[in-house]
Write a protein that holds these residues in place. Structure first.
Motif, short mmCIF file in Angstrom:
data_model
loop_
_atom_site.label_atom_id
_atom_site.label_comp_id
_atom_site.label_asym_id
_atom_site.label_seq_id
_atom_site.Cartn_x
_atom_site.Cartn_y
_atom_site.Cartn_z
N UNK A 1 36.01 39.58 -50.55
CA UNK A 1 35.52 38.64 -51.54
C UNK A 1 36.22 38.90 -52.87
N UNK A 2 36.61 37.83 -53.54
CA UNK A 2 37.33 37.97 -54.79
C UNK A 2 36.37 37.90 -55.98
N UNK A 3 36.62 38.73 -56.97
CA UNK A 3 35.87 38.69 -58.23
C UNK A 3 36.83 38.21 -59.32
N UNK A 4 36.31 37.37 -60.20
CA UNK A 4 37.13 36.74 -61.23
C UNK A 4 36.59 37.07 -62.62
N UNK A 5 37.50 37.39 -63.53
CA UNK A 5 37.12 37.67 -64.91
C UNK A 5 38.04 36.90 -65.84
N UNK A 6 37.45 36.02 -66.65
CA UNK A 6 38.22 35.24 -67.62
C UNK A 6 38.28 35.98 -68.96
N UNK A 7 39.33 35.71 -69.69
CA UNK A 7 39.46 36.21 -71.06
C UNK A 7 40.39 35.29 -71.83
N UNK A 8 40.40 35.47 -73.14
CA UNK A 8 41.33 34.73 -73.97
C UNK A 8 40.73 33.60 -74.77
N UNK A 9 39.44 33.35 -74.59
CA UNK A 9 38.82 32.30 -75.37
C UNK A 9 38.66 32.71 -76.82
N UNK A 10 38.25 31.76 -77.64
CA UNK A 10 38.05 32.06 -79.06
C UNK A 10 37.94 30.80 -79.87
N UNK A 11 38.02 30.99 -81.19
CA UNK A 11 37.95 29.89 -82.15
C UNK A 11 39.35 29.60 -82.66
N UNK A 12 39.74 28.33 -82.62
CA UNK A 12 41.06 27.94 -83.07
C UNK A 12 40.96 26.59 -83.78
#
Length: 126
Positions: A1-12
């Protein structure tokens, strides 16, 4: 089973750029369709961009020419480069994965994806 982690969001600010990352663990992306979805307050989850293991890609009309999906198999990471951001791009962005192949028509439909990350907030100010 794959686990996913997002990053890189923010205010622009409008017109700016962000690059989202989706890192996978537990499995490699080799045999998966990867999708980027977003959900704004009070709205449904929208398919933004997707890519399968053959490199077939999908882009929503609203992001064509501004967003680019790519992958780094060595890092087991999929990216979403977002340029010329608009206030209407504001949403929580999710990475999703589905093992095997799905049709291009099915790619932007959240129902077809079994694995989801926790989401990352993108806010674009006007």
């Amino acid at each position: 089973e794959v686990q996913l982690v997002e990053s890189g969001g923010g205010l622009v600010q409008a017109g700016g750029s962000l690059r989202l990352s989706c890192a996978a663990s537990g499995s490699t992306f080799d045999d998966y369709v990867i999708g980027w979805f977003r959900q704004a307050p009070g709205k449904g989850r929208e398919g933004v961009s997707c890519m399968d293991s053959d490199g077939t890609t999908y882009y929503a009309d609203s992001v064509k020419g501004r967003f680019t999906i790519s992958s780094d198999n060595a890092k087991n990471t999929v990216y979403l480069q977002m340029n010329s951001l608009k206030p209407e791009d504001t949403a929580v962005y999710y990475c999703a994965a589905e093992r095997g192949k799905i049709t291009i028509a099915a790619m932007p439909i959240a129902y077809w994806y079994d694995y989801w990350g926790q989401g990352t907030q993108v806010t674009v100010s006007s």
